[in-house]
Design an enzyme around this catalytic site. Structure first.
Site, PDB file in Angstrom:
ATOM      1  N   THR A 377     -54.819 -40.659 -16.268  1.00 12.64           N
ATOM      2  CA  THR A 377     -54.366 -39.912 -17.426  1.00 12.64           C
ATOM      3  C   THR A 377     -53.248 -40.772 -18.002  1.00 12.64           C
ATOM      4  OG1 THR A 377     -55.055 -37.840 -16.424  1.00 12.64           O
ATOM      5  CG2 THR A 377     -53.226 -37.674 -17.953  1.00 12.64           C
ATOM      6  N   THR A 395     -55.612 -37.271 -21.687  1.00  9.65           N
ATOM      7  CA  THR A 395     -56.526 -37.792 -20.670  1.00  9.65           C
ATOM      8  C   THR A 395     -57.977 -37.730 -21.111  1.00  9.65           C
ATOM      9  OG1 THR A 395     -57.075 -37.623 -18.316  1.00  9.65           O
ATOM     10  CG2 THR A 395     -56.884 -35.559 -19.497  1.00  9.65           C
ATOM     11  N   ILE A 396     -58.800 -38.582 -20.472  1.00 15.18           N
ATOM     12  CA  ILE A 396     -60.243 -38.373 -20.507  1.00 15.18           C
ATOM     13  C   ILE A 396     -60.713 -38.087 -19.071  1.00 15.18           C
ATOM     14  CG2 ILE A 396     -61.007 -39.422 -22.661  1.00 15.18           C
ATOM     15  CD1 ILE A 396     -61.243 -42.118 -21.308  1.00 15.18           C
ATOM     16  N   GLY A 469     -51.783 -38.732 -12.948  1.00 13.31           N
ATOM     17  CA  GLY A 469     -51.837 -38.638 -11.482  1.00 13.31           C
ATOM     18  C   GLY A 469     -52.526 -37.395 -10.956  1.00 13.31           C
ATOM     19  N   GLY A 470     -53.315 -36.713 -11.811  1.00 11.76           N
ATOM     20  CA  GLY A 470     -54.054 -35.539 -11.331  1.00 11.76           C
ATOM     21  C   GLY A 470     -53.111 -34.547 -10.683  1.00 11.76           C
TER      22      GLY A 470
HETATM   23  N1  GLY Z   1     -57.838 -34.327 -15.690  1.00  9.20           N
HETATM   24  C1  GLY Z   1     -56.667 -34.218 -14.950  1.00  9.20           C
HETATM   25  C2  GLY Z   1     -55.866 -33.009 -15.296  1.00  9.20           C
HETATM   26  O1  GLY Z   1     -56.040 -32.452 -16.365  1.00  9.20           O
HETATM   27  O2  GLY Z   1     -55.076 -32.574 -14.505  1.00  9.20           O
END
Ligand code: GLY
Length: 568
Positions: A377, A395-396, A469-470
């Site tokens: 991201t 993010t994608i 970083g999710g």
């Molecule tokens: N795609 C990662 C997030 O939105 O947390």
């Protein structure tokens, strides 16, 4: 079938090894980041920060610079910068007004709860992560136009002009970028059926232009946000979707709207923390963790000391246990926000905490929560000379999203559908386990961890920050705030300091390798914590801006990436 196996192999290879292209930064001591007097942009690419800063210099404000920076990232940082994805904005205006914009992707109208399950009810591997079925309705163009329309000062054509020139004239590939593209090359070919613009012939220092993206941006500049959702670009996109077997239609694009949301806001000492509300879990989790740790004297325990890490990890465990069970798109599910963030509830949650040993994970909650998510991201922070501050995370989802590249339009498409829970209790590609609250429904937004955050100190603007970083986004933002507020690090030191992460499940403290004191790791292990230093070489790529006491701005640009602060 052979093709499918190749894809499976390549995707496993990539999602485990592609992250190795980044290195943990050298520890920085007593070092301030770039200082400016008036305004600053910190983003994942020097060119994007420069264009954003130029827009500010010509009299634009943070929302004008947002549009320029976000699109410049789409040009120079296609790994995460995008037109084909979505994001969240948190803002604080000069007069202290705060708000948030949700431009998260949505599930298509034809989406169904079990769309990623086979006839036996099992999750079909890769269907929600690679290729056309993984794509959610993109929200980025709607988001930047909505923010700019409400608060911006400049003409869209003025803002997009330097970005279009950048796409036309090109930019230089960095070393990190060369390695990233090379490691995805076979996967790009397998998914797109041919070599695409981004391929392993690109070497660091090469200049690369993207004429197709320049044309797309020119049309958007000429005809506005509807060009992407209803115009020629929309038609080209849907034609592409149809050729790839996607369920996304013109109606899906035409119906997409970004949504203004009330952000999450809470107190920690003399700080007011404002962060993203659902459909991101970021703000609520940050609120929960900071409220749980507030009664402990972290300053006395010391930065990254055994006791500090214990308190933070135990609070994190409890917040992440709640996350997967309770959180989802607020337009579709009831979220018990007040209870989840109340002092009484959170004190109760920490009641079984002890410094003597870890609280067993199965004694914390029945709620289920994820494994770990992607690092792919990107976050940028902007402060303008009018006193407005923004934090934007976009993010994608995975690196280069679904890996589908629309040649004619010059951008990648997201694989954000994987952030839904395909099947309650079954982990997704990154190990995510979700519950009913985050199940798939038409037009629903998938749960996120993105945590764009703005802080006030004694009522005045203090800091804007965020990170990719999710699921590690929340804990990376947390550590950076505490590094400055509790441990008196500079913004740059706070961003560069080594990071750790806990998210309840898996039952481990993830640490950046070779960054922490050996005795500390041994002490944690002796207490019964499972320390994992091999999950990935870095945790988060934080970008932030701190207002110093003399009114100047300090940038913290994370050298885990090519991130750069530019201002004046
Ligand atoms: N795609 C990662 C997030 O939105 O947390």
């Amino acid at each position: 079938m052979k093709h499918l196996f190749t894809l499976l192999f390549l995707s496993t290879l990539c999602f485990t090894s592609c992250k190795e292209n980044v290195t943990t930064p050298e520890p920085v001591a007593n070092k301030r980041g770039i200082i400016t007097q008036n305004a600053m942009v910190v983003s994942a690419r020097k060119e994007a920060s420069q264009i954003g800063s130029d827009i500010l210099k010509m009299g634009g404000n943070a929302f004008d610079a947002m549009m320029a920076t976000e699109m410049a990232l789409a040009v120079t940082y296609p790994y995460a910068g995008n037109l084909g994805g979505g994001g969240f904005l948190v803002y604080r205006l000069a007069d202290g007004t705060k708000g948030a914009l949700d431009y998260r992707e949505k599930a298509p109208l034809a989406a169904t709860k079990n769309m990623y399950l086979d006839e036996d009810g099992e999750v079909i591997k890769n269907k929600s992560t690679i290729g056309s079925m993984a794509v959610g309705i993109p929200g980025t163009i709607a988001g930047i136009f909505e923010a700019q329309k409400r608060f911006g000062k400049l003409e869209v054509a003025t803002i997009l002009k330097p970005v279009i020139e950048l796409a036309k004239n090109g930019y230089h590939i960095t070393e990190k970028q060369e390695k990233r593209i090379a490691s995805y090359d076979s996967l790009f070919k397998a998914v797109n059926g041919k070599t695409i613009l981004y391929n392993n012939s690109l070497k660091a220092g090469d200049k690369i232009s993207n004429k197709e993206l320049a044309s797309t941006l020119q049309r958007i500049s000429d005809y506005g946000r509807d060009e992407f959702y209803k115009g020629e670009t929309a038609k080209k996109l849907v034609k592409y979707f149809q050729a790839k077997g996607s369920i996304i239609t013109m109606e899906d694009l035409a119906k997409y709207e970004a949504k203004w949301r009330d952000p999450v806001s809470f107190q920690y000492d003399n700080l007011t923390v404002t962060s993203m509300s659902p459909p991101s879990s970021g703000g609520i989790c940050l609120n929960q963790i900071m409220t749980m740790i507030e009664p402990f004297n972290l300053k006395e325990y010391g930065h990254n000391s055994l006791k500090t890490i214990q308190v933070m990890v135990e609070a994190e465990k409890r917040a992440y246990a709640d996350r997967g069970y309770y959180l989802g798109d607020p337009d579709f599910v009831e979220i018990p926000l007040e209870t989840l963030t109340s002092d009484v509830y959170l004190q109760e949650r920490m009641q079984n905490f002890s410094f003597k040993s870890p609280t067993p994970i199965d004694s914390i909650s029945h709620g289920k929560i994820e494994g770990y998510e992607s690092d792919e991201t990107t976050h940028y922070s902007i402060v303008d000379s009018f006193g407005n501050a923004i934090a934007v995370t976009t993010t994608i989802n995975g690196g280069y999203g679904s890996l589908l590249y629309v040649d004619e339009l010059g951008f990648f498409l997201n694989n954000e559908m994987d952030d839904f829970s395909s099947k309650p209790g079954t982990p997704n590609y990154y190990g995510l386990i979700g519950a009913e609250a985050n199940s798939i429904a038409p037009e629903k937004r998938m749960l996120s961890s993105m945590t764009p955050t703005i802080l006030e100190k004694d009522g005045e603007f203090y800091m804007t920050l965020g990170t990719p970083g999710g699921s590690t986004i929340i804990t990376s933002v947390l550590q950076t705030i505490l590094n400055v507020h509790e441990f008196e690090l500079t913004m740059q030191e706070a961003v560069s300091a080594p990071r750790f992460h806990n998210q309840w499940l898996p039952d481990e403290i993830r640490m950046e390798p070779n960054s922490f004191d050996r005795k500390l790791v041994d002490d944690l292990t002796a207490l019964g914590y499972h320390v994992n230093e091999s999950r990935s070489p870095i945790i988060g790529i934080v970008n932030g801006i701190l207002m110093l006491e003399d009114g100047t701005l300090e940038g913290g640009a994370d050298h885990r990436g090519d991130d750069t602060a530019v201002g004046f």
